[in-house]
Design a protein around this motif. Structure first.
Motif, PDB file in Angstrom:
ATOM      1  N   ASN A 168       0.985 -13.544  -4.805  1.00 15.47           N
ATOM      2  CA  ASN A 168      -0.423 -13.723  -4.461  1.00 15.47           C
ATOM      3  C   ASN A 168      -1.207 -12.415  -4.625  1.00 15.47           C
ATOM      4  O   ASN A 168      -2.329 -12.421  -5.137  1.00 15.47           O
ATOM      5  CB  ASN A 168      -0.561 -14.255  -3.035  1.00 15.47           C
ATOM      6  CG  ASN A 168      -1.990 -14.616  -2.722  1.00 15.47           C
ATOM      7  OD1 ASN A 168      -2.602 -15.430  -3.409  1.00 15.47           O
ATOM      8  ND2 ASN A 168      -2.543 -14.007  -1.687  1.00 15.47           N
ATOM      9  N   TYR A 169      -0.622 -11.292  -4.210  1.00 16.58           N
ATOM     10  CA  TYR A 169      -1.272  -9.996  -4.431  1.00 16.58           C
ATOM     11  C   TYR A 169      -1.453  -9.750  -5.928  1.00 16.58           C
ATOM     12  O   TYR A 169      -2.483  -9.237  -6.365  1.00 16.58           O
ATOM     13  CB  TYR A 169      -0.447  -8.851  -3.832  1.00 16.58           C
ATOM     14  CG  TYR A 169      -0.726  -8.550  -2.386  1.00 16.58           C
ATOM     15  CD1 TYR A 169      -1.904  -7.922  -1.993  1.00 16.58           C
ATOM     16  CD2 TYR A 169       0.215  -8.854  -1.397  1.00 16.58           C
ATOM     17  CE1 TYR A 169      -2.151  -7.616  -0.662  1.00 16.58           C
ATOM     18  CE2 TYR A 169      -0.031  -8.550  -0.070  1.00 16.58           C
ATOM     19  CZ  TYR A 169      -1.216  -7.941   0.296  1.00 16.58           C
ATOM     20  OH  TYR A 169      -1.461  -7.636   1.610  1.00 16.58           O
ATOM     21  N   LEU A 170      -0.454 -10.092  -6.725  1.00 22.20           N
ATOM     22  CA  LEU A 170      -0.540  -9.882  -8.164  1.00 22.20           C
ATOM     23  C   LEU A 170      -1.670 -10.715  -8.771  1.00 22.20           C
ATOM     24  O   LEU A 170      -2.410 -10.246  -9.628  1.00 22.20           O
ATOM     25  CB  LEU A 170       0.794 -10.240  -8.833  1.00 22.20           C
ATOM     26  CG  LEU A 170       0.852 -10.020 -10.346  1.00 22.20           C
ATOM     27  CD1 LEU A 170       0.867  -8.526 -10.651  1.00 22.20           C
ATOM     28  CD2 LEU A 170       2.076 -10.699 -10.927  1.00 22.20           C
ATOM     29  N   LEU A 171      -1.799 -11.948  -8.316  1.00 22.44           N
ATOM     30  CA  LEU A 171      -2.781 -12.862  -8.902  1.00 22.44           C
ATOM     31  C   LEU A 171      -4.201 -12.633  -8.394  1.00 22.44           C
ATOM     32  O   LEU A 171      -5.168 -12.883  -9.116  1.00 22.44           O
ATOM     33  CB  LEU A 171      -2.373 -14.310  -8.632  1.00 22.44           C
ATOM     34  CG  LEU A 171      -1.046 -14.755  -9.236  1.00 22.44           C
ATOM     35  CD1 LEU A 171      -0.711 -16.170  -8.800  1.00 22.44           C
ATOM     36  CD2 LEU A 171      -1.077 -14.640 -10.758  1.00 22.44           C
ATOM     37  N   THR A 172      -4.346 -12.189  -7.142  1.00 23.22           N
ATOM     38  CA  THR A 172      -5.683 -12.133  -6.539  1.00 23.22           C
ATOM     39  C   THR A 172      -6.078 -10.764  -6.021  1.00 23.22           C
ATOM     40  O   THR A 172      -7.214 -10.593  -5.579  1.00 23.22           O
ATOM     41  CB  THR A 172      -5.787 -13.131  -5.365  1.00 23.22           C
ATOM     42  OG1 THR A 172      -4.896 -12.722  -4.325  1.00 23.22           O
ATOM     43  CG2 THR A 172      -5.450 -14.540  -5.798  1.00 23.22           C
TER      44      THR A 172
ATOM     45  N   ALA B 252      -0.767  -3.171  -8.392  1.00 23.53           N
ATOM     46  CA  ALA B 252       0.223  -2.125  -8.665  1.00 23.53           C
ATOM     47  C   ALA B 252       1.239  -2.043  -7.529  1.00 23.53           C
ATOM     48  O   ALA B 252       2.446  -1.920  -7.769  1.00 23.53           O
ATOM     49  CB  ALA B 252      -0.473  -0.777  -8.858  1.00 23.53           C
ATOM     50  N   GLY B 253       0.764  -2.137  -6.284  1.00 23.88           N
ATOM     51  CA  GLY B 253       1.670  -2.111  -5.134  1.00 23.88           C
ATOM     52  C   GLY B 253       2.589  -3.313  -5.105  1.00 23.88           C
ATOM     53  O   GLY B 253       3.771  -3.198  -4.757  1.00 23.88           O
ATOM     54  N   ALA B 254       2.070  -4.482  -5.474  1.00 20.39           N
ATOM     55  CA  ALA B 254       2.900  -5.688  -5.522  1.00 20.39           C
ATOM     56  C   ALA B 254       4.004  -5.537  -6.560  1.00 20.39           C
ATOM     57  O   ALA B 254       5.135  -5.954  -6.327  1.00 20.39           O
ATOM     58  CB  ALA B 254       2.032  -6.908  -5.826  1.00 20.39           C
TER      59      ALA B 254
ATOM     60  N   TYR C 201       0.796  -1.223   0.000  1.00 19.64           N
ATOM     61  CA  TYR C 201       0.000   0.000   0.000  1.00 19.64           C
ATOM     62  C   TYR C 201       0.832   1.278   0.000  1.00 19.64           C
ATOM     63  O   TYR C 201       0.280   2.368  -0.161  1.00 19.64           O
ATOM     64  CB  TYR C 201      -0.991  -0.005   1.172  1.00 19.64           C
ATOM     65  CG  TYR C 201      -2.206  -0.831   0.833  1.00 19.64           C
ATOM     66  CD1 TYR C 201      -3.311  -0.258   0.219  1.00 19.64           C
ATOM     67  CD2 TYR C 201      -2.231  -2.195   1.085  1.00 19.64           C
ATOM     68  CE1 TYR C 201      -4.412  -1.024  -0.124  1.00 19.64           C
ATOM     69  CE2 TYR C 201      -3.319  -2.965   0.743  1.00 19.64           C
ATOM     70  CZ  TYR C 201      -4.413  -2.374   0.139  1.00 19.64           C
ATOM     71  OH  TYR C 201      -5.491  -3.128  -0.214  1.00 19.64           O
ATOM     72  N   ASP C 202       2.149   1.165   0.181  1.00 17.65           N
ATOM     73  CA  ASP C 202       2.992   2.361   0.120  1.00 17.65           C
ATOM     74  C   ASP C 202       2.934   2.889  -1.312  1.00 17.65           C
ATOM     75  O   ASP C 202       3.297   2.183  -2.251  1.00 17.65           O
ATOM     76  CB  ASP C 202       4.434   2.020   0.508  1.00 17.65           C
ATOM     77  CG  ASP C 202       5.287   3.251   0.712  1.00 17.65           C
ATOM     78  OD1 ASP C 202       5.061   4.281   0.032  1.00 17.65           O
ATOM     79  OD2 ASP C 202       6.193   3.197   1.557  1.00 17.65           O
ATOM     80  N   PRO C 203       2.494   4.113  -1.506  1.00 15.77           N
ATOM     81  CA  PRO C 203       2.341   4.634  -2.865  1.00 15.77           C
ATOM     82  C   PRO C 203       3.661   5.025  -3.529  1.00 15.77           C
ATOM     83  O   PRO C 203       3.691   5.259  -4.736  1.00 15.77           O
ATOM     84  CB  PRO C 203       1.452   5.868  -2.666  1.00 15.77           C
ATOM     85  CG  PRO C 203       1.769   6.323  -1.277  1.00 15.77           C
ATOM     86  CD  PRO C 203       2.028   5.057  -0.493  1.00 15.77           C
TER      87      PRO C 203
ATOM     88  N   ALA D 282       6.657  -3.316  -5.044  1.00 12.48           N
ATOM     89  CA  ALA D 282       7.391  -4.017  -3.989  1.00 12.48           C
ATOM     90  C   ALA D 282       8.241  -5.158  -4.538  1.00 12.48           C
ATOM     91  O   ALA D 282       9.270  -5.497  -3.954  1.00 12.48           O
ATOM     92  CB  ALA D 282       6.405  -4.541  -2.942  1.00 12.48           C
ATOM     93  N   TRP D 283       7.825  -5.770  -5.638  1.00 12.50           N
ATOM     94  CA  TRP D 283       8.568  -6.886  -6.244  1.00 12.50           C
ATOM     95  C   TRP D 283      10.004  -6.462  -6.546  1.00 12.50           C
ATOM     96  O   TRP D 283      10.951  -7.193  -6.294  1.00 12.50           O
ATOM     97  CB  TRP D 283       7.863  -7.343  -7.518  1.00 12.50           C
ATOM     98  CG  TRP D 283       8.521  -8.478  -8.220  1.00 12.50           C
ATOM     99  CD1 TRP D 283       9.358  -8.413  -9.298  1.00 12.50           C
ATOM    100  CD2 TRP D 283       8.382  -9.881  -7.919  1.00 12.50           C
ATOM    101  NE1 TRP D 283       9.749  -9.676  -9.680  1.00 12.50           N
ATOM    102  CE2 TRP D 283       9.160 -10.588  -8.854  1.00 12.50           C
ATOM    103  CE3 TRP D 283       7.684 -10.590  -6.947  1.00 12.50           C
ATOM    104  CZ2 TRP D 283       9.258 -11.973  -8.848  1.00 12.50           C
ATOM    105  CZ3 TRP D 283       7.772 -11.962  -6.942  1.00 12.50           C
ATOM    106  CH2 TRP D 283       8.554 -12.642  -7.880  1.00 12.50           C
ATOM    107  N   TYR D 284      10.144  -5.278  -7.092  1.00 15.67           N
ATOM    108  CA  TYR D 284      11.477  -4.767  -7.402  1.00 15.67           C
ATOM    109  C   TYR D 284      12.333  -4.716  -6.137  1.00 15.67           C
ATOM    110  O   TYR D 284      13.495  -5.107  -6.139  1.00 15.67           O
ATOM    111  CB  TYR D 284      11.362  -3.373  -8.040  1.00 15.67           C
ATOM    112  CG  TYR D 284      12.686  -2.732  -8.329  1.00 15.67           C
ATOM    113  CD1 TYR D 284      13.416  -3.088  -9.459  1.00 15.67           C
ATOM    114  CD2 TYR D 284      13.224  -1.788  -7.474  1.00 15.67           C
ATOM    115  CE1 TYR D 284      14.646  -2.511  -9.733  1.00 15.67           C
ATOM    116  CE2 TYR D 284      14.453  -1.200  -7.724  1.00 15.67           C
ATOM    117  CZ  TYR D 284      15.151  -1.566  -8.859  1.00 15.67           C
ATOM    118  OH  TYR D 284      16.380  -1.004  -9.116  1.00 15.67           O
TER     119      TYR D 284
END
Length: 163
Positions: free
Chosen positions: A99-103, A110-112, A70-72, A115-117
């Motif tokens: 999991n955030y990306l898929l569901t 967008a946040g996932a 949720y950090d923008p 954060a993935w990076y």
């Protein structure tokens, strides 16, 4: 309410998630900081104490991940991702982001992605005794090839569907 939908009140915000991390760290709630700057203030206050701990209790994992998603600001979500990687392992962090990306909602997806990076942060001995010479850490905590493959597979399908 349909499956996957959340009420407005139940949806986390960056402020609520940063406040939860601060609460777990027993940090001041920043009551006299204007609300529009309170979340960033709490995140900043939490950064150093999070990185100074060699380990974190299980109760920190979910709040750290929610705050990261949720950090923008893509530059600052690392403040939550990095301690999660050190404490809980890169695999668990990346699997949660997948999991955030898929569901997740559009905002969570967008946040996932942001954060993935950050989940690829290099791990250093001075941040955790587990990475020092002679340190012990289960290698499975940081094995992510299959999770990365799933992420890339999803990204390829998403790219094709947008074309």
């Amino acid at each position: 309410m349909a499956d996957g939908e959340r009420s407005e009140a139940a949806t986390p915000t960056f402020l609520s998630s940063a406040a939860e991390v601060a609460r777990l760290l027993d940090l001041d709630t920043a009551a006299n900081v204007p609300e529009d700057r309170r979340a960033r203030h709490l995140a900043h206050a939490a950064r150093k104490p999070l990185l100074e701990r060699a380990s974190l209790p299980e109760e920190f994992f979910a709040p750290l991940m929610v705050a990261a998603v949720y950090d923008p600001d893509p530059s600052f979500c690392r403040w939550f991702v990095e301690p999660a990687v050190y404490a809980f392992g890169r695999r668990r962090v990346m699997a949660t982001l997948l999991n955030y990306l898929l569901t997740g909602t559009d905002a969570e997806q967008a946040g996932a992605k942001r954060a993935w990076y950050c989940a690829h942060v290099p791990l250093h001995a001075d941040r955790s005794p587990a990475y020092a010479p002679g340190g012990r850490r289960d290698l499975a905590l940081d094995e992510v090839r299959d999770v990365v493959d799933k992420w890339l597979e999803y990204a390829a399908v998403a790219d094709r569907s947008e074309a």
